[in-house]
Design a protein around this motif. Sequence first.
Motif, PDB file in Angstrom:
ATOM      1  N   GLY A   1       1.987   5.906   5.975  1.00  0.00           N
ATOM      2  CA  GLY A   1       1.460   5.037   5.699  1.00  0.00           C
ATOM      3  C   GLY A   1       1.718   3.651   6.341  1.00  0.00           C
ATOM      4  N   ALA A   2       2.939   3.599   6.361  1.00  0.00           N
ATOM      5  CA  ALA A   2       3.536   2.143   6.914  1.00  0.00           C
ATOM      6  C   ALA A   2       3.505   2.267   8.551  1.00  0.00           C
ATOM      7  CB  ALA A   2       5.220   2.305   6.717  1.00  0.00           C
ATOM      8  N   LEU A   3       3.677   3.582   9.161  1.00  0.00           N
ATOM      9  CA  LEU A   3       3.236   3.665  10.788  1.00  0.00           C
ATOM     10  C   LEU A   3       2.035   3.283  10.844  1.00  0.00           C
ATOM     11  CD1 LEU A   3       5.784   6.660  11.309  1.00  0.00           C
ATOM     12  CD2 LEU A   3       6.078   4.153  11.994  1.00  0.00           C
ATOM     13  N   VAL A   4       0.970   3.862  10.034  1.00  0.00           N
ATOM     14  CA  VAL A   4      -0.488   3.606  10.323  1.00  0.00           C
ATOM     15  C   VAL A   4      -0.778   2.191  10.410  1.00  0.00           C
ATOM     16  CG1 VAL A   4      -2.596   3.969   9.485  1.00  0.00           C
ATOM     17  CG2 VAL A   4      -1.130   6.097   9.651  1.00  0.00           C
ATOM     18  N   LEU A   5      -0.213   1.309   9.312  1.00  0.00           N
ATOM     19  CA  LEU A   5      -0.412   0.174   9.085  1.00  0.00           C
ATOM     20  C   LEU A   5       0.424  -0.754  10.208  1.00  0.00           C
ATOM     21  CD1 LEU A   5      -0.198  -0.175   5.290  1.00  0.00           C
ATOM     22  CD2 LEU A   5      -2.127  -0.528   6.543  1.00  0.00           C
ATOM     23  N   ARG A   6       1.361  -0.322  10.644  1.00  0.00           N
ATOM     24  CA  ARG A   6       2.259  -0.961  11.754  1.00  0.00           C
ATOM     25  C   ARG A   6       1.244  -0.851  12.920  1.00  0.00           C
ATOM     26  NH1 ARG A   6       8.178  -1.084  12.759  1.00  0.00           N
ATOM     27  NH2 ARG A   6       8.470  -1.350  14.989  1.00  0.00           N
TER      28      ARG A   6
ATOM     29  N   ILE B   1       0.914  -1.143  -0.076  1.00  0.00           N
ATOM     30  CA  ILE B   1       0.170  -0.066   0.094  1.00  0.00           C
ATOM     31  C   ILE B   1       0.888   1.209   0.069  1.00  0.00           C
ATOM     32  CG2 ILE B   1      -1.781   1.364   1.215  1.00  0.00           C
ATOM     33  CD1 ILE B   1      -3.006  -1.277   2.322  1.00  0.00           C
ATOM     34  N   PRO B   2       1.616   1.449   0.917  1.00  0.00           N
ATOM     35  CA  PRO B   2       2.637   2.744   1.028  1.00  0.00           C
ATOM     36  C   PRO B   2       3.621   2.569  -0.359  1.00  0.00           C
ATOM     37  CG  PRO B   2       3.266   1.342   2.821  1.00  0.00           C
ATOM     38  CD  PRO B   2       1.928   0.600   1.940  1.00  0.00           C
ATOM     39  N   LEU B   3       4.095   1.587  -0.609  1.00  0.00           N
ATOM     40  CA  LEU B   3       4.991   1.280  -1.830  1.00  0.00           C
ATOM     41  C   LEU B   3       4.303   1.787  -3.046  1.00  0.00           C
ATOM     42  CD1 LEU B   3       7.416   0.416  -2.811  1.00  0.00           C
ATOM     43  CD2 LEU B   3       6.791  -1.777  -3.454  1.00  0.00           C
ATOM     44  N   THR B   4       3.170   1.396  -3.425  1.00  0.00           N
ATOM     45  CA  THR B   4       2.650   1.682  -4.435  1.00  0.00           C
ATOM     46  C   THR B   4       2.175   3.317  -4.419  1.00  0.00           C
ATOM     47  OG1 THR B   4       1.330  -0.187  -4.626  1.00  0.00           O
ATOM     48  CG2 THR B   4      -0.013   1.350  -5.767  1.00  0.00           C
ATOM     49  N   PHE B   5       1.746   3.815  -3.328  1.00  0.00           N
ATOM     50  CA  PHE B   5       1.556   5.364  -3.030  1.00  0.00           C
ATOM     51  C   PHE B   5       2.795   5.998  -3.630  1.00  0.00           C
ATOM     52  CE2 PHE B   5       2.980   9.364  -0.795  1.00  0.00           C
ATOM     53  CZ  PHE B   5       1.850   9.844  -1.036  1.00  0.00           C
ATOM     54  N   PHE B   6       3.993   5.372  -3.283  1.00  0.00           N
ATOM     55  CA  PHE B   6       5.328   6.290  -3.338  1.00  0.00           C
ATOM     56  C   PHE B   6       5.604   6.110  -4.848  1.00  0.00           C
ATOM     57  CE2 PHE B   6       9.782   5.963  -4.322  1.00  0.00           C
ATOM     58  CZ  PHE B   6      10.102   7.292  -4.036  1.00  0.00           C
ATOM     59  N   LEU B   7       5.419   4.806  -5.463  1.00  0.00           N
ATOM     60  CA  LEU B   7       5.959   4.566  -6.938  1.00  0.00           C
ATOM     61  C   LEU B   7       5.132   5.553  -7.935  1.00  0.00           C
ATOM     62  CD1 LEU B   7       6.441   0.932  -6.852  1.00  0.00           C
ATOM     63  CD2 LEU B   7       8.207   2.626  -6.487  1.00  0.00           C
ATOM     64  N   PHE B   8       3.832   5.674  -7.711  1.00  0.00           N
ATOM     65  CA  PHE B   8       2.991   6.137  -8.659  1.00  0.00           C
ATOM     66  C   PHE B   8       2.307   7.666  -8.331  1.00  0.00           C
ATOM     67  CE2 PHE B   8       2.836   1.504  -9.201  1.00  0.00           C
ATOM     68  CZ  PHE B   8       2.922   1.442 -10.452  1.00  0.00           C
ATOM     69  N   SER B   9       2.560   8.143  -7.030  1.00  0.00           N
ATOM     70  CA  SER B   9       2.008   9.396  -6.772  1.00  0.00           C
ATOM     71  C   SER B   9       2.670  10.577  -7.512  1.00  0.00           C
ATOM     72  CB  SER B   9       2.375   9.823  -5.462  1.00  0.00           C
ATOM     73  OG  SER B   9       2.070  11.245  -5.021  1.00  0.00           O
ATOM     74  N   PRO B  10       1.850  11.255  -7.972  1.00  0.00           N
ATOM     75  CA  PRO B  10       2.554  12.528  -8.876  1.00  0.00           C
ATOM     76  C   PRO B  10       3.381  13.484  -8.250  1.00  0.00           C
ATOM     77  CG  PRO B  10       0.168  12.189  -9.368  1.00  0.00           C
ATOM     78  CD  PRO B  10       0.544  11.434  -8.088  1.00  0.00           C
ATOM     79  N   VAL B  11       3.289  13.513  -6.705  1.00  0.00           N
ATOM     80  CA  VAL B  11       3.989  14.400  -5.818  1.00  0.00           C
ATOM     81  C   VAL B  11       5.720  14.272  -6.347  1.00  0.00           C
ATOM     82  CG1 VAL B  11       4.542  13.141  -3.827  1.00  0.00           C
ATOM     83  CG2 VAL B  11       3.915  15.705  -3.676  1.00  0.00           C
ATOM     84  N   THR B  12       5.957  13.125  -6.681  1.00  0.00           N
ATOM     85  CA  THR B  12       7.294  12.985  -7.030  1.00  0.00           C
ATOM     86  C   THR B  12       7.675  13.291  -8.580  1.00  0.00           C
ATOM     87  OG1 THR B  12       7.314  10.861  -7.311  1.00  0.00           O
ATOM     88  CG2 THR B  12       7.892  11.819  -5.222  1.00  0.00           C
ATOM     89  N   LEU B  13       6.819  13.668  -9.294  1.00  0.00           N
ATOM     90  CA  LEU B  13       6.778  13.568 -10.733  1.00  0.00           C
ATOM     91  C   LEU B  13       7.654  14.720 -11.298  1.00  0.00           C
ATOM     92  CD1 LEU B  13       6.110  12.305 -13.417  1.00  0.00           C
ATOM     93  CD2 LEU B  13       3.928  13.396 -13.487  1.00  0.00           C
ATOM     94  N   PRO B  14       7.225  16.092 -11.000  1.00  0.00           N
ATOM     95  CA  PRO B  14       7.948  17.057 -11.598  1.00  0.00           C
ATOM     96  C   PRO B  14       9.276  17.215 -11.397  1.00  0.00           C
ATOM     97  CG  PRO B  14       5.791  17.851 -10.604  1.00  0.00           C
ATOM     98  CD  PRO B  14       6.037  16.463 -10.083  1.00  0.00           C
ATOM     99  N   ALA B  15       9.872  16.806 -10.037  1.00  0.00           N
ATOM    100  CA  ALA B  15      11.187  16.820  -9.761  1.00  0.00           C
ATOM    101  C   ALA B  15      12.119  15.977 -10.671  1.00  0.00           C
ATOM    102  CB  ALA B  15      11.354  16.686  -8.223  1.00  0.00           C
TER     103      ALA B  15
END
Length: 605
Positions: A377-382, A135-149
């Motif tokens: 996300g990982a801490l919430v799931l933990r 779940i958090p891995l998918t967020f990181f891999l595809f989130s547009p927040v990292t796209l412009p940089a």
Amino acid sequence: MDTASIAPSTAVSGARARAGLIGRTSPVLAVAGGLIVLQLALRGWVAGSGYFYWDDLILVGRAGRYPLLSADLLLHDHDGHFMPLAFAVAWAVTKAAPLVWAVPAISMLAGQLAVSLSVLRMLRLLLGVRWALLIPLTFFLFSPVTLPAFAWWSAALNALPLQFALAWVIGDALLLVRGGRVRYAVSGVVVLAVALLYFEKSVIIPFVAFAVATLAHYVDGRAAAVREVARRGMRLWVGSGLVLLCWLAAYLAVVGVGGPRHNPEDMRDWLPHATSLGLVPALVGGPWRWERWLPAAPWADPPGAAVLAAWLVLIAVVALTIHRRRRVWPVWLLAAGYVLVMQLPVAVVRGGPNTAAEIMQSLRYFADLGVTFAVVGALVLRASPRRASRASSRRVAIPLLTLFVVSSLCSTYTFVRSWSPSPTKTYLANVKSSLAHWDGAPLLEQEVPWDVLNPLAYPQNLTSRVLAPIAAPGTFADSTPHLRMITDTGAIVEAQVWWNRRILPGPEPGCGYRIRGDNPILIPLDGPMLDHEWTVQLNYLADEDAQLTVSMEHGRPVKVPLGQGLHTVFVRLIGSGSNLRLTSGDPRLSLCLGSGPVGVASYDN
């Protein structure tokens, strides 16, 4: 509380995780590996759709002009950035393939792969090898927040090392606190030191790592989490502090400290722009729509209804996780504080009367938020659930995750559509072809087109600097016997001097102005000229080859080679005044100078 009963804590306990979960490791990691491959394919398409942009040309220009081990290259104050390793990478890439976009694109993909693996390592340490990790891995891999940089090479040289180091040092902190092995302290300190030489924002890394390690203890239900993490991770925290002190001394020596350029009233616009129009939509797969005015980079421009929906989704997720998971409210408090603290330096340093608030919506300054929210996300799931509800949670999580990925892919598509138009691509392709047929007569200096590199970047936008990696020695000079210019499309064409002013006819019939000896002679113009870059057309007759020193009445002198006989030479001067100042420096030279234009070089469109 009996911590042994907490499932996430059991999953991440070292010995049991390694010994008891081996049989379940392969499917989760195989899916994680597949997701990383999909991300690389997507990012490969993004990188292939881009091209050199703005600061990229400054980096390659400096790489073409200076050797690797040069203070002018490595210790250059690049708009307040201290980034010697970023300049070193740009130098290596430029030397390997000057102004060939494929090589920077490959370097970006290699960096992205390293970052994704580092994030996977961090999430594995936080959650163990279980399906929830995706779940958090998918967020990181595809989130547009990292796209412009990522898409902008010079930004990626800052952002990718920061993301890698942030995830890596968090992982080292968790391992050090858990097992106490010195190697994790050494690894964390070394990675921090390297990251600081790419991007000054890496100063946040040890503080975030400490907070994450503490929160991991806290959500596990352990007492005295702050004291325990401080004690067990002491080597890492002390080593990081020493590295930060050494780095700060170097940073202040190179960059120094300037006063803030922002207007306090502007903060009321800047922070909401970044949060509501940029960050919050990106966290749920937005912003879906990007705006761009060339030559600016794209910025998030989500519809108003989408912004409202994004806020409602975020608030619902926060409320639901606090309701269903124990001890997670400090995790969300950390996330909110991080978002605020992350924006303030950008608003203070980048703000000013000539800067639009939309810069905060470009998201390129906030790529590390992808790592931070993956941690959240990982801490919430933990954290342990308040009641067993694994089946219902899974039924909700899978559709929501699918919807997030689809939304993120839409935002990625619209970003690429906005980002891909590039006048620089046409300009550089034509310049390369033109310079390949260069006949040896030098070109006078000029600025590249404004939509390739804005005049605000002066003098980095001069052709001799931007084209340094592909221009042969002697391509550009202060004077030339054959006046030509590079057009806005990159073609080299014939040019002439516009008659802004002219050299008045001289007093000596048949000669004009006779110049001999080494005494300076003032040549009058038909009017004053402002301080600017000017081109002077000198029509002369010399009795031998010689060298003439020419300047505006107030300006820097330029040495001009002359040929024997009747010739014309064009000279680029910077200065002002109502006269030209000429000095031969050779007592044997006899030179006649006629009338001619002084003004701006131009070509027929």
